[in-house]
Enzyme design. Structure first.
Site, PDB file in Angstrom:
ATOM      1  N   ALA A  29       0.838  -1.205   0.000  1.00 14.92           N
ATOM      2  CA  ALA A  29       0.000   0.000   0.000  1.00 14.92           C
ATOM      3  C   ALA A  29       0.867   1.247   0.000  1.00 14.92           C
ATOM      4  CB  ALA A  29      -0.910   0.001   1.225  1.00 14.92           C
ATOM      5  N   ASN A  30       0.242   2.413   0.008  1.00 18.08           N
ATOM      6  CA  ASN A  30       0.969   3.673   0.194  1.00 18.08           C
ATOM      7  C   ASN A  30       0.114   4.625   1.013  1.00 18.08           C
ATOM      8  OD1 ASN A  30      -0.560   5.559  -1.632  1.00 18.08           O
ATOM      9  ND2 ASN A  30       0.018   4.008  -3.138  1.00 18.08           N
ATOM     10  N   ARG A  31       0.654   5.791   1.332  1.00 21.09           N
ATOM     11  CA  ARG A  31       0.017   6.681   2.305  1.00 21.09           C
ATOM     12  C   ARG A  31      -0.982   7.674   1.720  1.00 21.09           C
ATOM     13  NH1 ARG A  31       2.379   5.830   7.080  1.00 21.09           N
ATOM     14  NH2 ARG A  31       4.578   5.211   7.093  1.00 21.09           N
TER      15      ARG A  31
END
Ligand code: C5P
Length: 220
Positions: A29-31
């Site tokens: 995932a990423n932020r």
């Protein structure tokens, strides 16, 4: 009388991160929070457009008057985007994962008692923006985003050419942008860069929609 500069237009927006599954319980995932993309979808709807919002996994309310399709992975996002065409304008705000797990394990990967660490092989994801740029159904105005920490405009200018976008909205993420409420952006077009002051994401969204309305009306 309400100002509805995008009346009758179909605006397609991608927003949020993607989740790339590794096994049934794990993902990459990423932020990205999705806030900027959702704000753009909301502003487009307020400007009278028909809006399709393709959203990665985020905790955000669907803006009023917006058709929302939730997806997880980059490949699902590409399929949802292609299904939503044709569009007059596409604004690709999603922070699409560059890579996914090369192999999706059907069962949860177990910890090995020998202490062996499993390898994680990656495969490249499709570039949704670049794919749209080459599509026979390319939107008339195709806009990408670029998060940069240095040489913001130069990198965005190169990205515009590389991906075949009409505009790149470059944001300076050297500060506290990810998940925050303010944004400093530069609009990189065919003729140069328009440098906007720092403002809340909702205001960036309204100004961008206003700018898109101007482009559609006057051709620049
Ligand atoms: O190359 P980079 O990821 O910085 O490009 C960002 C722009 O490209 C954004 O508009 C993003 O939504 C889009 N993008 C995409 N598909 C990818 C990677 C990025 O549509 N796989």
């Amino acid at each position: 009388e309400k100002h509805r500069p995008l009346y009758g237009k179909h605006v397609l927006v991608t927003a949020g991160p993607t989740h790339e599954p590794i096994d049934p319980v794990r993902y990459i995932a990423n932020r990205s929070s999705g806030k900027q993309g959702f704000a753009i979808a909301a502003a487009a709807a307020q400007a009278g457009a028909r809006v399709t919002l393709v959203a990665g996994p985020v905790q955000l309310e669907t803006p009023a008057g917006v058709d929302r399709f939730d997806v997880e992975s980059a490949r699902e996002m590409l399929a949802a985007v292609e299904a939503a065409l044709p569009a007059d304008v596409a604004v690709m705000v999603a922070a699409v994962a560059d890579w996914r797990a090369a192999d999706l394990a059907e069962q949860k990967i177990k910890k090995d008692s020998s202490g062996e660490v499993p390898p994680l092989a990656l495969a490249e994801n499709p570039d949704i923006l670049a794919t749209l740029a080459k599509s026979p159904q390319r939107p008339g105005l195709l806009i990408g985003f670029a998060a940069e920490t240095e040489n913001v405009v130069a990198h965005a200018t190169a990205k515009r050419a590389r991906k075949g976008a009409d505009w790149i909205v470059a944001n300076d993420v050297s500060g506290d942008v990810m998940g925050g409420d303010a944004n400093t952006v530069h609009i990189v077009t065919a003729v140069g860069s328009e440098d906007w002051p720092a403002m809340p994401k909702a205001q960036v969204a309204r100004a961008l929609i206003e700018r898109i309305g101007q482009e559609i009306e006057t051709g620049n």
